[in-house]
Design a protein around this motif. Structure first.
Motif, PDB file in Angstrom:
ATOM      1  N   CYS A  84       0.821  -1.207   0.000  1.00 18.83           N
ATOM      2  CA  CYS A  84       0.000   0.000   0.000  1.00 18.83           C
ATOM      3  C   CYS A  84       0.853   1.254   0.000  1.00 18.83           C
ATOM      4  N   PHE A  86       0.370   5.636   0.037  1.00 21.65           N
ATOM      5  CA  PHE A  86      -0.637   6.678   0.271  1.00 21.65           C
ATOM      6  C   PHE A  86      -0.113   8.043  -0.137  1.00 21.65           C
ATOM      7  N   ARG A  90       3.321   8.248   5.014  1.00 21.31           N
ATOM      8  CA  ARG A  90       3.257   7.448   6.249  1.00 21.31           C
ATOM      9  C   ARG A  90       4.574   6.765   6.606  1.00 21.31           C
ATOM     10  N   LEU A  91       5.654   7.541   6.593  1.00 20.96           N
ATOM     11  CA  LEU A  91       6.944   6.996   7.034  1.00 20.96           C
ATOM     12  C   LEU A  91       7.095   7.221   8.530  1.00 20.96           C
ATOM     13  N   LEU A  92       7.984   6.447   9.152  1.00 19.72           N
ATOM     14  CA  LEU A  92       8.276   6.652  10.576  1.00 19.72           C
ATOM     15  C   LEU A  92       9.400   7.674  10.680  1.00 19.72           C
ATOM     16  N   PRO A  93       9.133   8.840  11.288  1.00 19.19           N
ATOM     17  CA  PRO A  93      10.106   9.938  11.250  1.00 19.19           C
ATOM     18  C   PRO A  93      11.397   9.652  12.010  1.00 19.19           C
ATOM     19  N   ASN A  94      11.355   8.702  12.961  1.00 18.96           N
ATOM     20  CA  ASN A  94      12.564   8.440  13.752  1.00 18.96           C
ATOM     21  C   ASN A  94      13.396   7.294  13.191  1.00 18.96           C
ATOM     22  N   LYS A  95      13.027   6.821  12.000  1.00 17.12           N
ATOM     23  CA  LYS A  95      13.819   5.758  11.383  1.00 17.12           C
ATOM     24  C   LYS A  95      14.342   6.249  10.028  1.00 17.12           C
ATOM     25  N   ALA A 104       8.887  -3.093   7.630  1.00 18.50           N
ATOM     26  CA  ALA A 104       7.800  -3.897   7.058  1.00 18.50           C
ATOM     27  C   ALA A 104       8.127  -5.384   7.115  1.00 18.50           C
ATOM     28  N   ARG A 151       8.914   0.326   0.737  1.00 19.43           N
ATOM     29  CA  ARG A 151       8.370  -0.407   1.881  1.00 19.43           C
ATOM     30  C   ARG A 151       7.178  -1.280   1.464  1.00 19.43           C
TER      31      ARG A 151
END
Lengths: 229, 302
Positions: A84, A86, A90-95, A104, A151
């Motif tokens: 998916c 978008f 929708r990424l993780l800001p601390n990674k 994932a 991802r």
């Protein structure tokens, strides 16, 4: 690969169906644009494929499975076959890039060795080689969306769903994103992309399904976005 | 891979909500300490009951010439006939196991021995002040009333003394203490459960981005929930460990001291204390994990 059989979806708080008696077939390896104005049912279509929603009437088959018969605890396994993407990445800001893509695979329990081998390949596939150590806020919007695509694709899903992936990106960068999606499609992955972007639809010359008020008003192979817009 | 990932997520969750975690641990510790204390008192009381049930006896004091009570002044000192009659009657009762006659001299000697550390008391009495008596060993300690009724008020009988009545008061006090501890413990446990629910909810909220992605890429529900469940379990375990310290302290500073005051020769074994601690730990971990699970079902729909 995706098979909608007279599917109607009515949300509990609304009278008008979000999808009304929709029958669609998407074959393996196809690239499909889902177009139509906001509220025409594009997102509902995608949510039904993911079994985030259940149809009010009709049947949905995905990857050979009748979703109505798929028990809840098997839904995660369905979603492993679907990637998916978008509008809001929708990424993780601390990674960093590598960690975001690896996440994932980590959460579905893949071994570390496998992750170290596969992630760099996908990062390269989306055109981010050399940027694996960057944090999301050090990347442009287009690059962030490439990370999100990486991802979504890293587990080699059979289907890639993209909900307005170029919505937050300027036209020039969008072309690059489309090239990545096209590359993924060429590996045999079915791609369904909901979009408002007429220029992109017109340039790709792929199958176009147009929804309006929850109904399919046009289904055209090698179509364009449409004259009305 | 899996284990490391889950543990690091758990650790992040605990640290991110540090103040809430501390509140949870404290509440759990206090409630479990009270709960464990209640259990300890309960065990102590039942052990002491058993101890005394084995030894409990009635003493039937006979009248002498110097007895000051009304019953004795009416009938005068007990005669030899009355003594034999009473002994026979006692021996015939079903509730009585054995009857032993203690002469005034023996009673005096026994008294001197028992209060040997209190010379003033011994010197203030003399032979004959302690009347001769019957020591009645009961077959069933709960039936003391029937035996008392059979002899009390008969000519020659001064009084019937019963250890049980004194002990029951003491046991009643401990029972009250136990119930107070347990009631407070359960109120606290309920508060702890609510706190844990809140903490887990906060934790789930602050990690909604991660869990959203996990859901999307097909992580199993168990895998998504496990860090939160472990978060609850760790808080419960830490609370339980602190409570164990309190429980050991309660045993050393409270129960052992009560025993030395009352000269009961009953100490709770280390095994009994360990089992109370075990129960408290398990309760703590279970309570926290189950509450976390129930909270997640509401706030982490998959």
């Amino acid at each position: 690969m995706i098979h909608f059989d007279n599917v109607t979806k009515v949300y509990p708080t609304q009278k008008r169906p979000a999808l009304a008696d929709v029958s669609i077939d998407v074959d393996k390896g196809e690239f499909v644009f889902l177009v139509g104005p906001s509220g025409s049912g594009k997102s509902t279509f995608l949510r039904l494929v993911l079994k985030e929603e259940k149809p009010t009437h009709g049947r949905v088959h995905v990857a050979g499975k009748d979703l109505a018969r798929l028990s809840n605890w098997k839904v995660p396994h369905l979603r492993r076959r679907i990637g998916c993407v978008f509008q809001d990445f929708r990424l993780l800001p601390n990674k960093n890039v590598f960690e975001n893509v690896a996440f994932a695979l980590e959460v579905i329990g893949k071994p570390r060795r496998f992750i170290r081998k596969v992630v760099p390949e996908v990062v390269e596939l989306v055109g981010l080689e050399g940027k694996a150590e960057r944090m999301p806020d050090e990347l442009s919007g287009g690059e962030q969306q490439r990370v999100a695509i990486a991802r979504a694709f890293v587990n080699r899903p059979q289907i890639l769903l993209a909900d307005e992936p170029t919505g937050n990106i300027d036209p020039a960068t969008s072309i690059g994103i489309m090239k990545v999606l096209d590359r993924i499609n060429r590996t045999g992955t079915t791609v369904v992309m909901a979009t408002h972007d007429a220029a992109i639809v017109d340039s790709m010359r792929k199958r176009v399904i147009e929804l309006e008020e929850g109904e399919v008003v046009r289904d055209q192979t090698r179509g364009v976005y449409g004259q009305a817009y | 891979m899996r284990a490391q990932f889950v543990l690091s997520e758990t650790w992040i969750g605990l640290r991110r909500n540090l103040t809430m975690t501390i509140a949870v641990i404290t509440t759990v510790a206090i409630s479990l300490a009270l709960f464990g204390g209640g259990l300890l008192i309960n065990q102590q009381v039942s052990q002491m009951r058993q101890f005394w049930d084995d030894r409990i006896s009635l003493t039937v004091y006979m009248c002498t010439d110097t007895s000051p009570s009304n019953a004795c002044e009416e009938n005068g000192a007990a005669t030899e006939d009355e003594r034999t009659q009473i002994q026979q009657d006692l021996e015939q009762l079903d509730e009585v196991q054995s009857v032993e006659y203690v002469t005034a001299e023996e009673a005096w000697a026994d008294f001197q021995e028992r209060f040997s550390n209190n010379r003033a008391l011994v010197e203030a009495t003399q032979e004959g002040d302690i009347p001769d008596n019957f020591r009645v060993q009961l077959a069933d300690p709960t039936q003391y009333e029937a035996v008392t009724g059979a002899v009390e008020g008969r000519p020659g009988v001064d009084s019937v003394s019963n250890d049980q009545a004194v002990l029951e008061q003491f046991f009643g006090l401990l029972d009250g203490l136990k119930w107070a501890a347990l009631v407070v413990a359960f109120v606290q446990l309920a508060a702890a459960a609510l706190l844990i629910g809140n903490t887990i909810r906060l934790s789930a909220y602050s990690r909604r981005r991660e869990t959203g992605i996990m859901r999307l890429v097909g992580a199993s529900n168990f895998y998504i929930q496990l860090p939160f469940l472990l978060e609850g379990a760790v808080a419960g375990l830490l609370g339980g460990i602190i409570a164990s310290g309190f429980i050991v302290a309660a045993r050393v500073f409270l129960l052992d001291r009560i025993q030395s005051w009352f000269q009961f020769d009953v100490t709770l074994t280390a095994g009994a204390v360990a089992s109370v601690i075990g129960v408290s730990l398990i309760l703590g971990v279970l309570l926290c994990t189950v509450t976390s699970f129930l909270t997640l079902r509401r706030y982490l729909r998959v």
